[in-house]
Each structure stands twice: as C-alpha cells, then as structure tokens.
Design a protein around this motif. Structure first.
Motif, PDB file in Angstrom:
ATOM      1  N   PHE A  57      59.496 108.655  61.852  1.00  0.00           N
ATOM      2  CA  PHE A  57      60.852 109.043  62.216  1.00  0.00           C
ATOM      3  C   PHE A  57      61.477 109.763  61.035  1.00  0.00           C
ATOM      4  O   PHE A  57      61.260 109.413  59.872  1.00  0.00           O
ATOM      5  CB  PHE A  57      61.708 107.822  62.567  1.00  0.00           C
ATOM      6  N   GLY A  58      62.278 110.775  61.341  1.00  0.00           N
ATOM      7  CA  GLY A  58      62.969 111.504  60.280  1.00  0.00           C
ATOM      8  C   GLY A  58      64.267 112.092  60.768  1.00  0.00           C
ATOM      9  O   GLY A  58      64.471 112.307  61.973  1.00  0.00           O
ATOM     10  N   VAL A  59      65.170 112.348  59.843  1.00  0.00           N
ATOM     11  CA  VAL A  59      66.420 113.032  60.153  1.00  0.00           C
ATOM     12  C   VAL A  59      66.824 113.850  58.934  1.00  0.00           C
ATOM     13  O   VAL A  59      66.675 113.405  57.790  1.00  0.00           O
ATOM     14  CB  VAL A  59      67.539 112.046  60.549  1.00  0.00           C
ATOM     15  N   GLY A 116      73.363 117.347  51.269  1.00  0.00           N
ATOM     16  CA  GLY A 116      72.172 117.273  52.102  1.00  0.00           C
ATOM     17  C   GLY A 116      71.541 115.897  52.059  1.00  0.00           C
ATOM     18  O   GLY A 116      71.547 115.221  51.022  1.00  0.00           O
ATOM     19  N   LEU A 117      71.002 115.475  53.199  1.00  0.00           N
ATOM     20  CA  LEU A 117      70.346 114.169  53.306  1.00  0.00           C
ATOM     21  C   LEU A 117      69.013 114.350  54.019  1.00  0.00           C
ATOM     22  O   LEU A 117      68.943 115.032  55.054  1.00  0.00           O
ATOM     23  CB  LEU A 117      71.222 113.174  54.067  1.00  0.00           C
ATOM     24  N   ARG A 118      67.955 113.778  53.461  1.00  0.00           N
ATOM     25  CA  ARG A 118      66.631 113.767  54.080  1.00  0.00           C
ATOM     26  C   ARG A 118      66.159 112.317  54.157  1.00  0.00           C
ATOM     27  O   ARG A 118      66.134 111.615  53.135  1.00  0.00           O
ATOM     28  CB  ARG A 118      65.621 114.571  53.257  1.00  0.00           C
ATOM     29  N   TYR A 119      65.790 111.880  55.360  1.00  0.00           N
ATOM     30  CA  TYR A 119      65.316 110.501  55.531  1.00  0.00           C
ATOM     31  C   TYR A 119      64.049 110.514  56.374  1.00  0.00           C
ATOM     32  O   TYR A 119      64.017 111.127  57.449  1.00  0.00           O
ATOM     33  CB  TYR A 119      66.368 109.634  56.219  1.00  0.00           C
ATOM     34  N   TYR A 120      62.998 109.856  55.872  1.00  0.00           N
ATOM     35  CA  TYR A 120      61.743 109.749  56.605  1.00  0.00           C
ATOM     36  C   TYR A 120      61.181 108.346  56.448  1.00  0.00           C
ATOM     37  O   TYR A 120      61.344 107.704  55.400  1.00  0.00           O
ATOM     38  CB  TYR A 120      60.706 110.745  56.073  1.00  0.00           C
ATOM     39  N   THR A 121      60.488 107.885  57.483  1.00  0.00           N
ATOM     40  CA  THR A 121      59.791 106.611  57.395  1.00  0.00           C
ATOM     41  C   THR A 121      58.583 106.632  58.327  1.00  0.00           C
ATOM     42  O   THR A 121      58.592 107.290  59.373  1.00  0.00           O
ATOM     43  CB  THR A 121      60.713 105.427  57.764  1.00  0.00           C
TER      44      THR A 121
END
Length: 266
Positions: free
Chosen positions: A216-218, A239-244
């Motif tokens: 999942f990412g956003v 800016g925001l980057r999120y991944y798991t």
C-alpha cells in the motif's frame, strides 16, 4: 463644398479605422504560458522500519533537490514530470549509533484530464501516472543494506484553487494500483547481487508484479504559489510519501519534505 464634405468623411473614416486598430491591439491579451519548469531545494525528515534490516525504528534527515515540468495541452489536460532526489543520514530512533546513508529517488510522469466545475476558482484534474520510487539504506559502506522500490501505475487527482492573479494553492494525491515491487533477499546480499554488482539497473529492477493486496502507498503534495513577475513564481511545497509491504519482511517507509523553489513560465 462637395470636396470639403468628401475630405471630412475621409478624415472621419481614417480616424475610426485608426481607433479600431488601437483598441484591438490593446484588447489582445498576452499569450498564456502553458509550460513551466520548477527547481526546488528543501529538507526531508524520514522514518522507516524494515525488519529485514533491523528490528529498530529508524529515522533520518537531510536535503532534497526537486525538479518539475508541467505542460497544459490544447485539450486542457496536463502533462507533467517530477524528479525528487533526497539524501539523508539515518539512525535508530532511540540511539545515536549505527548511522547509515539513505538515498531516495522519486520519479513521476503524469497525464491528467480536466474535469469541469461550476466554480471557476477551482480546477480539477483526474488521471494516472507512471511512478518510480526507491528507498535505499547502506550501513557501513555495503556491510548491511535494505531497499524498497516500486515501478508502477498510480491513479492521481490534482486540485487547484486560485485566490487572485498572484496567488493559488494546489494539492495532488496519488495511490498506486499495480507495480513491480523490489525488495532485498532475506540475507540482504545474495549471489545475484554479487554477480551483478556493476549492473545497478539490473539489481534495481529485480522484483515481482504486485497489487494493493501486497503493498500500500500514498503520495501527497500541497503547494502554495505566489507570482511576483509575469514569468516567475515562488513555490512552497509540502510532500509526503508513505509505503508499506509485508513482502520478504515487513517494511514501512514514511518521508516528509518541505521545499522552497522557483517556477519559470516558458
């Protein structure tokens, strides 16, 4: 007498023609600049936990260099490209030891179509983008390392609000739907990496195709633009980057950026 009247009519006609030409020249608006290039420099704060690398929560901070290009097409759609290159030093959150080098690369190429709205101050664009993201961490040279990488397709939305002729605020959000996921082997290094250590692209593209059930990412951006010249603007970006992903072993990556840059209208 007739000659005087003809001369009068001719003078009036010439005056009217001259006035109309001047009025038309004044009414012509300068051409809209439909291309722009942005150069930004900023600060990045990152958090990550990769059980394949360490059981500890990691944090880092450093600098980021950002390039962006945008073109508005005749169809009123937007074609854009972006490149982020952050570089940071990371360490366990609760200790000052075991510092490592963190390198990130973020590449986006998007095509977004305009969606008509009743309020002219808002401009909404929907579409998709090709997205490459790499998060690499090296400890003590190459003694230990981990990586999280994706090459895939996102769905994207871009919303712009215009305050006046000089100021506007915009936001963009994208969610990955399918991608090639690149993770390190369980052992960190394996024969494939040692055999191809000089072929970095081959190492960075070894992965498998996954969808949202495997990761999942956003990605989120918030921008404020202030135009101080006809072809120049100041940009402030968050800016925001999120991944798991649970693949190989659980990994969580969170990057926050604050950038300041200049927009050049071309």
């Amino acid at each position: 007498m007739k000659n005087n009247i003809k001369s009068l009519y001719l003078s009036i006609a010439l005056c009217v023609l001259f006035f109309n030409k001047n009025s038309a020249a004044q009414d012509v608006e300068p051409p809209i600049k439909n291309k722009s290039f942005t150069l930004s420099l900023g600060y990045e704060k990152s958090y990550f936990k990769d059980v394949n690398y360490s059981q500890l929560n990691q944090q880092g901070n450093g600098a980021v260099l950002q390039f962006q290009f945008q073109k508005k097409l005749k169809s009123n759609a937007i074609f854009s490209g972006a490149l982020d290159l952050p570089f940071a030093i990371t360490k366990p959150k609760a200790a000052d030891h075991f510092k490592a080098i963190q390198t990130i690369a973020n590449i986006e190429i998007a095509y977004l179509k305009n969606v008509s709205l009743k309020n002219e101050k808002f401009q909404l664009y929907l579409g998709g983008q090709y997205h490459t993201y790499y998060h690499l961490v090296f400890y003590n040279g190459t003694e230990s390392f981990t990586m999280f990488g994706t090459n895939g397709i996102d769905i994207s939305a871009f919303l712009n609000y215009t305050f006046n002729d000089k100021q506007n605020i915009s936001t963009k959000i994208s969610l990955p739907i399918v991608a090639q996921l690149i993770r390190p082997p369980y052992t960190g290094w394996d024969k494939f990496i040692t055999d191809n250590y000089q072929n970095i692209p081959k190492i960075l593209t070894r992965g498998k195709i996954v969808s949202i059930n495997k990761f999942f990412g956003v990605n989120f951006d918030l921008n404020y633009e202030y135009k101080y010249k006809a072809k120049r603007s100041v940009l402030i970006n968050y800016g925001l980057r999120y991944y798991t992903t649970p693949e190989v072993k659980k990994s969580i990556v969170l990057n926050n950026q604050l950038n300041v840059g200049l927009i050049f209208k071309l």
